[in-house]
Design a protein around this motif. Structure first.
Motif, mmCIF file in Angstrom:
data_model
loop_
_atom_site.group_PDB
_atom_site.id
_atom_site.type_symbol
_atom_site.label_atom_id
_atom_site.label_comp_id
_atom_site.label_asym_id
_atom_site.label_seq_id
_atom_site.Cartn_x
_atom_site.Cartn_y
_atom_site.Cartn_z
ATOM 1 N N ALA A 117 0.828 -1.213 0.000
ATOM 2 C CA ALA A 117 0.000 0.000 0.000
ATOM 3 C C ALA A 117 0.854 1.252 0.000
ATOM 4 O O ALA A 117 0.556 2.212 -0.716
ATOM 5 N N ILE A 118 1.921 1.236 0.772
ATOM 6 C CA ILE A 118 2.795 2.422 0.806
ATOM 7 C C ILE A 118 3.607 2.531 -0.479
ATOM 8 O O ILE A 118 3.780 3.615 -1.032
ATOM 9 N N ALA A 119 4.065 1.397 -1.007
ATOM 10 C CA ALA A 119 4.892 1.415 -2.215
ATOM 11 C C ALA A 119 4.085 1.736 -3.471
ATOM 12 O O ALA A 119 4.528 2.525 -4.311
ATOM 13 N N GLU A 120 2.911 1.145 -3.601
ATOM 14 C CA GLU A 120 2.125 1.295 -4.835
ATOM 15 C C GLU A 120 1.153 2.471 -4.819
ATOM 16 O O GLU A 120 0.864 3.049 -5.853
ATOM 17 N N PHE A 121 0.608 2.776 -3.636
ATOM 18 C CA PHE A 121 -0.445 3.794 -3.563
ATOM 19 C C PHE A 121 -0.084 4.984 -2.684
ATOM 20 O O PHE A 121 -0.851 5.936 -2.585
ATOM 21 N N GLY A 122 1.080 4.907 -2.011
ATOM 22 C CA GLY A 122 1.490 5.998 -1.139
ATOM 23 C C GLY A 122 0.617 6.146 0.100
ATOM 24 O O GLY A 122 0.546 7.216 0.683
ATOM 25 N N VAL A 123 -0.037 5.054 0.493
ATOM 26 C CA VAL A 123 -0.935 5.088 1.647
ATOM 27 C C VAL A 123 -0.309 4.292 2.781
ATOM 28 O O VAL A 123 -0.012 3.101 2.627
ATOM 29 N N ARG A 124 -0.120 4.955 3.912
ATOM 30 C CA ARG A 124 0.422 4.291 5.101
ATOM 31 C C ARG A 124 -0.725 3.744 5.920
ATOM 32 O O ARG A 124 -1.588 4.496 6.372
ATOM 33 N N LEU A 125 -0.752 2.431 6.094
ATOM 34 C CA LEU A 125 -1.811 1.769 6.848
ATOM 35 C C LEU A 125 -1.314 1.468 8.262
ATOM 36 O O LEU A 125 -0.362 0.712 8.431
ATOM 37 N N PRO A 126 -1.958 2.046 9.278
ATOM 38 C CA PRO A 126 -1.473 1.867 10.644
ATOM 39 C C PRO A 126 -1.901 0.537 11.255
ATOM 40 O O PRO A 126 -2.831 -0.114 10.771
ATOM 41 N N THR A 127 -1.207 0.173 12.325
ATOM 42 C CA THR A 127 -1.569 -0.994 13.134
ATOM 43 C C THR A 127 -1.922 -0.485 14.530
ATOM 44 O O THR A 127 -1.654 0.672 14.861
ATOM 45 N N PRO A 128 -2.520 -1.343 15.361
ATOM 46 C CA PRO A 128 -2.907 -0.898 16.711
ATOM 47 C C PRO A 128 -1.753 -0.358 17.551
ATOM 48 O O PRO A 128 -1.988 0.385 18.507
ATOM 49 N N GLU A 129 -0.513 -0.668 17.193
ATOM 50 C CA GLU A 129 0.640 -0.167 17.943
ATOM 51 C C GLU A 129 0.986 1.276 17.575
ATOM 52 O O GLU A 129 1.730 1.934 18.282
ATOM 53 N N ASP A 130 0.460 1.764 16.458
ATOM 54 C CA ASP A 130 0.776 3.110 16.001
ATOM 55 C C ASP A 130 0.029 4.166 16.810
ATOM 56 O O ASP A 130 -1.082 3.933 17.298
ATOM 57 N N LEU A 131 0.645 5.354 16.921
ATOM 58 C CA LEU A 131 0.076 6.425 17.728
ATOM 59 C C LEU A 131 -1.296 6.887 17.246
ATOM 60 O O LEU A 131 -2.156 7.207 18.047
ATOM 61 N N TYR A 132 -1.503 6.935 15.942
ATOM 62 C CA TYR A 132 -2.777 7.439 15.456
ATOM 63 C C TYR A 132 -3.759 6.323 15.079
ATOM 64 O O TYR A 132 -4.728 6.546 14.368
ATOM 65 N N TRP A 133 -3.543 5.119 15.617
ATOM 66 C CA TRP A 133 -4.445 3.997 15.335
ATOM 67 C C TRP A 133 -5.875 4.297 15.776
ATOM 68 O O TRP A 133 -6.826 4.041 15.041
ATOM 69 N N GLU A 134 -6.041 4.812 16.984
ATOM 70 C CA GLU A 134 -7.387 5.030 17.517
ATOM 71 C C GLU A 134 -8.189 5.977 16.621
ATOM 72 O O GLU A 134 -9.357 5.737 16.331
ATOM 73 N N GLU A 135 -7.549 7.032 16.153
ATOM 74 C CA GLU A 135 -8.210 7.975 15.244
ATOM 75 C C GLU A 135 -8.581 7.281 13.931
ATOM 76 O O GLU A 135 -9.684 7.441 13.413
ATOM 77 N N PHE A 136 -7.641 6.506 13.395
ATOM 78 C CA PHE A 136 -7.878 5.751 12.163
ATOM 79 C C PHE A 136 -9.044 4.788 12.348
ATOM 80 O O PHE A 136 -9.972 4.733 11.532
ATOM 81 N N GLU A 137 -8.998 4.021 13.440
ATOM 82 C CA GLU A 137 -10.036 3.020 13.706
ATOM 83 C C GLU A 137 -11.405 3.676 13.867
ATOM 84 O O GLU A 137 -12.396 3.201 13.299
ATOM 85 N N ASN A 138 -11.477 4.748 14.644
ATOM 86 C CA ASN A 138 -12.753 5.426 14.864
ATOM 87 C C ASN A 138 -13.354 5.949 13.560
ATOM 88 O O ASN A 138 -14.562 5.953 13.385
ATOM 89 N N TYR A 139 -12.481 6.397 12.664
ATOM 90 C CA TYR A 139 -12.984 6.928 11.388
ATOM 91 C C TYR A 139 -13.451 5.797 10.463
ATOM 92 O O TYR A 139 -14.567 5.831 9.945
ATOM 93 N N TYR A 140 -12.614 4.769 10.251
ATOM 94 C CA TYR A 140 -12.904 3.783 9.221
ATOM 95 C C TYR A 140 -13.815 2.642 9.662
ATOM 96 O O TYR A 140 -14.470 2.016 8.822
ATOM 97 N N LYS A 141 -13.941 2.363 10.951
ATOM 98 C CA LYS A 141 -14.796 1.246 11.367
ATOM 99 C C LYS A 141 -16.274 1.515 11.061
ATOM 100 O O LYS A 141 -17.042 0.579 10.921
ATOM 101 N N ARG A 142 -16.639 2.747 10.895
ATOM 102 C CA ARG A 142 -18.037 3.054 10.583
ATOM 103 C C ARG A 142 -18.403 2.689 9.143
ATOM 104 O O ARG A 142 -19.571 2.625 8.791
ATOM 105 N N PHE A 143 -17.393 2.452 8.305
ATOM 106 C CA PHE A 143 -17.641 2.124 6.903
ATOM 107 C C PHE A 143 -17.686 0.627 6.624
ATOM 108 O O PHE A 143 -18.028 0.220 5.525
ATOM 109 N N ILE A 144 -17.246 -0.174 7.585
ATOM 110 C CA ILE A 144 -17.197 -1.626 7.318
ATOM 111 C C ILE A 144 -18.418 -2.346 7.844
ATOM 112 O O ILE A 144 -19.260 -1.822 8.471
#
Length: 144
Positions: A117-144
């Protein structure tokens, strides 16, 4: 068929006396003849958390690229879970779904997706260990 769970940690069998007693009970109930004792390491299926993270990642990629999350699921299955088999001299591609992966294989798959994702699309996908995971999760979990 009898099943006895044996858990070994730090070189020791946990509850060893209990396991030995269970084995002794099984041996006493055997009928005369040959028997096979098989030990098999348990394998944990991929977790619901791994699956949820994968779909959040695909949702993120879809929003950044205009494709759908299902398109990304198919894209990455084809890219990382595809193998070629030969039956009756004919090559055929077979793609596995993630539901058949164990936890370790799913981790490898997710690591490949994250790197791609980072190499082909320039998108950094976080994991739960990352600092901004909670923000990412709160935003995207509403779409799944």
């Amino acid at each position: 068929m009898n099943t006895i769970l044996i858990n070994k940690q730090n070189g020791d069998i946990l509850g060893k006396q209990y396991v030995l007693q269970r084995l002794e009970n099984v041996f006493q109930t055997l009928k005369n003849g040959e028997h096979i004792l098989t030990l098999k390491k348990t394998v944990k299926q991929r977790s619901n958390n791994q699956n949820a993270m994968m779909w959040m990642w695909f949702t993120c990629l879809a929003q950044d690229t205009g494709a759908t999350k299902d398109d990304f699921y198919d894209y990455y299955r084809e890219k990382f879970l595809c193998r070629t088999i030969i039956i009756n001299g004919k090559e055929t591609k077979v793609t596995t779904g993630t539901s058949k992966l164990d936890a370790v294989a799913m981790t490898h798959f997710l690591n490949h997706v994250q790197a791609d994702a980072i190499a082909e699309f320039g998108v950094r996908l976080p994991t739960p260990e990352d600092l901004y995971w909670e923000e990412f999760e709160n935003y995207y979990k509403r779409f799944i």
